[in-house]
Design a protein around this motif. Structure first.
Motif, PDB file in Angstrom:
ATOM      1  N   LEU A 189     -15.878  33.274  63.443  1.00 43.35           N
ATOM      2  CA  LEU A 189     -16.194  32.512  62.243  1.00 43.35           C
ATOM      3  C   LEU A 189     -17.685  32.280  62.066  1.00 43.35           C
ATOM      4  CD1 LEU A 189     -13.369  29.835  62.388  1.00 43.35           C
ATOM      5  CD2 LEU A 189     -13.494  31.842  60.911  1.00 43.35           C
ATOM      6  N   GLN A 205     -20.753  26.883  61.114  1.00 43.34           N
ATOM      7  CA  GLN A 205     -20.068  26.060  60.127  1.00 43.34           C
ATOM      8  C   GLN A 205     -21.030  25.759  58.983  1.00 43.34           C
ATOM      9  OE1 GLN A 205     -16.903  25.047  60.326  1.00 43.34           O
ATOM     10  NE2 GLN A 205     -16.842  23.723  58.543  1.00 43.34           N
ATOM     11  N   CYS A 223     -19.376  29.158  46.904  1.00 44.46           N
ATOM     12  CA  CYS A 223     -19.163  28.825  48.307  1.00 44.46           C
ATOM     13  C   CYS A 223     -17.687  28.595  48.561  1.00 44.46           C
ATOM     14  CB  CYS A 223     -19.973  27.598  48.693  1.00 44.46           C
ATOM     15  SG  CYS A 223     -19.440  26.103  47.856  1.00 44.46           S
ATOM     16  N   CYS A 224     -17.331  28.668  49.819  1.00 46.72           N
ATOM     17  CA  CYS A 224     -15.939  28.518  50.202  1.00 46.72           C
ATOM     18  C   CYS A 224     -15.758  27.202  50.942  1.00 46.72           C
ATOM     19  CB  CYS A 224     -15.521  29.689  51.083  1.00 46.72           C
ATOM     20  SG  CYS A 224     -13.852  29.560  51.684  1.00 46.72           S
ATOM     21  N   TRP A 264     -14.435  25.009  53.516  1.00 50.38           N
ATOM     22  CA  TRP A 264     -13.637  25.224  54.727  1.00 50.38           C
ATOM     23  C   TRP A 264     -12.921  23.931  55.092  1.00 50.38           C
ATOM     24  CZ3 TRP A 264     -12.581  29.875  56.294  1.00 50.38           C
ATOM     25  CH2 TRP A 264     -13.400  30.890  55.843  1.00 50.38           C
ATOM     26  N   ARG A 276     -16.542  33.765  57.753  1.00 53.38           N
ATOM     27  CA  ARG A 276     -16.827  32.771  56.710  1.00 53.38           C
ATOM     28  C   ARG A 276     -17.737  33.319  55.608  1.00 53.38           C
ATOM     29  NH1 ARG A 276     -17.143  28.474  61.003  1.00 53.38           N
ATOM     30  NH2 ARG A 276     -15.425  27.051  60.576  1.00 53.38           N
ATOM     31  N   ASP A 277     -18.408  34.408  55.868  1.00 51.45           N
ATOM     32  CA  ASP A 277     -19.416  34.919  54.940  1.00 51.45           C
ATOM     33  C   ASP A 277     -18.747  35.710  53.815  1.00 51.45           C
ATOM     34  OD1 ASP A 277     -21.792  35.478  53.772  1.00 51.45           O
ATOM     35  OD2 ASP A 277     -22.607  36.695  55.402  1.00 51.45           O
ATOM     36  N   ASP A 320      -9.267  23.441  59.850  1.00 54.08           N
ATOM     37  CA  ASP A 320      -9.797  24.147  58.682  1.00 54.08           C
ATOM     38  C   ASP A 320      -9.008  25.419  58.365  1.00 54.08           C
ATOM     39  OD1 ASP A 320     -10.541  25.675  60.836  1.00 54.08           O
ATOM     40  OD2 ASP A 320     -12.701  25.481  60.521  1.00 54.08           O
ATOM     41  N   ALA A 361      -9.348  28.450  59.154  1.00 58.80           N
ATOM     42  CA  ALA A 361     -10.294  29.433  58.637  1.00 58.80           C
ATOM     43  C   ALA A 361      -9.796  30.858  58.813  1.00 58.80           C
ATOM     44  CB  ALA A 361     -11.646  29.257  59.340  1.00 58.80           C
ATOM     45  N   TYR A 419      -8.492  33.669  56.011  1.00 59.57           N
ATOM     46  CA  TYR A 419      -9.095  34.997  55.915  1.00 59.57           C
ATOM     47  C   TYR A 419      -8.029  36.083  55.975  1.00 59.57           C
ATOM     48  CZ  TYR A 419     -11.734  39.140  57.310  1.00 59.57           C
ATOM     49  OH  TYR A 419     -12.240  40.412  57.399  1.00 59.57           O
ATOM     50  N   ALA A 448      -8.321  28.305  51.701  1.00 63.31           N
ATOM     51  CA  ALA A 448      -9.709  27.920  51.913  1.00 63.31           C
ATOM     52  C   ALA A 448     -10.652  28.716  51.015  1.00 63.31           C
ATOM     53  CB  ALA A 448     -10.093  28.123  53.379  1.00 63.31           C
ATOM     54  N   TYR A 449     -10.196  29.838  50.483  1.00 65.00           N
ATOM     55  CA  TYR A 449     -11.016  30.648  49.576  1.00 65.00           C
ATOM     56  C   TYR A 449     -10.692  30.343  48.113  1.00 65.00           C
ATOM     57  CZ  TYR A 449     -12.173  33.537  53.627  1.00 65.00           C
ATOM     58  OH  TYR A 449     -12.609  33.978  54.843  1.00 65.00           O
TER      59      TYR A 449
END
Length: 469
Positions: free
Chosen positions: A253, A256, A274-275, A277, A311-312, A354, A356, A360, A409-410
């Motif tokens: 990930l 943060q 931005c996402c 999280w 996360r990017d 989160d 994450a 994804y 989260a997205y």
């Protein structure tokens, strides 16, 4: 006999009240029943208080959960959630098919103790003094099979093996090529973890340079992104991980993102969506785009992000042109069990909330339907296929994401994509460009035609007779 049984059954009326012939009055058993309810109610309240106190006084050593029950009934549970060569910890210790791994662990542990110049008795004493904290890291039933001495020996042997495998050298002397693969795979299974504090206890006296986190992160980074060094990925120096799987998750990930003030557009200063999280819910959002191929037709193009961190992810919209940035990843035999175990870990109560990696995986599940979608991701250097066919890659993500609840989260990224997708003018222009300008030759021909028209117009204009003054 039957009559006697009927009389016994008939000795009580409906609702549990005794008859007059039972030798008891109706008042006494009713009071007795209320007393029992009050006692059980007090016990229930007391159990809640005890549970709260035990939770507060729980050891600072994080728990290592088992795979959630909802995933244990899957068809390939043993293949992706249970070790095939090396057992780490008490959950799978002693299983017959893992006996060969015990020999490998002993050889690696002896090599680690020799190279680190440490005394085995001293290490055992350190772990033995913390054995109660170690017990709280695991479910009670599996650890109750081992007394303190056996559990401390298990922690010492497994910890020395892991440190030799990740931080030592000469592992090829103990493990063959296929054994190296399975040992690495087993080391990142949720039910095959060791408390990270145990690894630190063993490593802190070793004759090696650098902390154990950096050495293991370096190994994990080289596994995930062979072309990038640890400095290029800028690994985050955050709080101590619970175990190796948690370390793998944080390495995937990356850093943060800083919390930003709430806004309607949720965009940064550079215009990128931005996402957030955090825990998400599927409410009020329906998407009409389906996969990478449809996004391309709508004028949304893909390009690799600046880093390989999951996360990017971002999206930019410029009139009829949209650009989605996705982190480059390598898809190989390690991908499916790696993601499945991290998703299982995120389902557990003690994991970060989160979700994450789960988000994804669900995002890729939405983007990848067929081999053509994988081909497009490969052509943009976002996905590196080490499996063989693009169909195999599409099948992997369809199998991983099937049945998962998307924490969303997205959501902000998806909403921005949907807004761009819903603008029909953008779609028509993009479809026209995609249909008529697929190759550079058509673009050259179009430019040549425009130049010819312009030159013809100029020539016609200057060929006209001049007007008399």
């Amino acid at each position: 006999m039957e009559e006697h049984q009927e009389r016994r059954n008939g000795g009580e009326k409906e609702g549990g009240q005794p008859s007059r012939n039972s030798g008891q009055t109706g008042l006494e058993p009713e009071e007795y029943r209320i007393d029992i309810f009050e006692i059980s109610h007090r016990n229930w309240i007391e159990s809640l208080r005890t549970a709260e106190e035990s939770t507060r006084s729980q050891s600072q050593w994080p728990r290592i959960p088992k795979v959630p029950q909802m995933l244990r009934g899957t068809q390939d549970f043993k293949k992706f959630y249970e070790p095939g060569l090396i057992s780490i910890g008490p959950y799978h210790h002693g299983k017959p098919h893992l006996h060969a791994g015990e020999i490998i662990k002993r050889l690696c542990a002896r090599k680690f103790l020799a190279d680190s110049e440490q005394d085995m008795d001293a290490l055992y004493t350190k772990i033995q003094s913390n054995i109660e904290a170690v017990r709280t890291c695991y479910d009670m039933i599996p650890t109750n099979k081992y007394d303190d001495e056996k559990l401390a020996r298990m922690m010492l042997l497994d910890g020395c093996f892991l440190l030799q495998f990740f931080c030592g050298q000469g592992n090829e002397n103990f493990l063959r090529c296929h054994q190296l693969f399975f040992a690495e795979l087993d080391s990142f299974m949720l039910e095959n973890q060791l408390p990270f504090r145990v690894l630190k206890l063993i490593f802190e006296g070793a004759n090696f340079k650098g902390p154990v986190e950096k050495k293991i992160k370096k190994f994990v980074t080289s596994t995930l992104w062979p072309e990038r060094s640890t400095s290029e990925t800028e690994l985050e120096e955050d709080e101590e991980p619970s175990h190796l799987l948690a370390l793998l998750r944080s390495t995937l990930l990356g850093r943060q993102p800083e919390k930003k003030e709430k806004s309607s557009s949720c965009q940064g200063g550079d215009g990128r969506s931005c996402c957030p999280w955090k825990k998400g819910q599927k409410r009020g959002f329906s998407r009409s785009f389906r996969n990478v191929k449809e996004l391309k037709v709508a004028g949304i193009h893909l390009q690799p992000s600046g880093t390989s961190f999951l996360r990017d992810v971002s999206f930019n919209s410029y009139f009829f042109y949209g650009c989605m940035n996705l982190p480059p990843i390598i898809v190989d035999d390690f991908t499916k069990p790696k993601f499945l175990n991290i998703v299982a870990y995120e389902m557990c109560p003690d994991a970060p909330d989160d979700y994450a990696v789960t988000s994804y995986v669900c995002f890729l599940y939405e983007l990848i339907d067929h081999a053509d979608d994988v081909k497009e991701l490969r052509s943009k250097h976002i996905l590196y296929n080490c499996l063989g066919s693009d169909e195999d890659v599409a099948k992997i993500f369809n199998e991983i994401g099937n049945g998962l609840v998307d924490p969303d989260a997205y959501k902000e990224v998806k909403t921005s994509i949907q807004k761009h997708y819903d603008k029909r003018g953008n779609t028509w222009i993009a479809e026209g460009l995609h249909e008529h300008f697929r190759s550079p030759w058509t673009i050259i021909a179009f430019i040549a035609a425009v130049l010819i028209l312009l030159l013809t117009g100029f020539q016609t204009y200057f060929a006209l007779p001049a007007k008399p003054k």
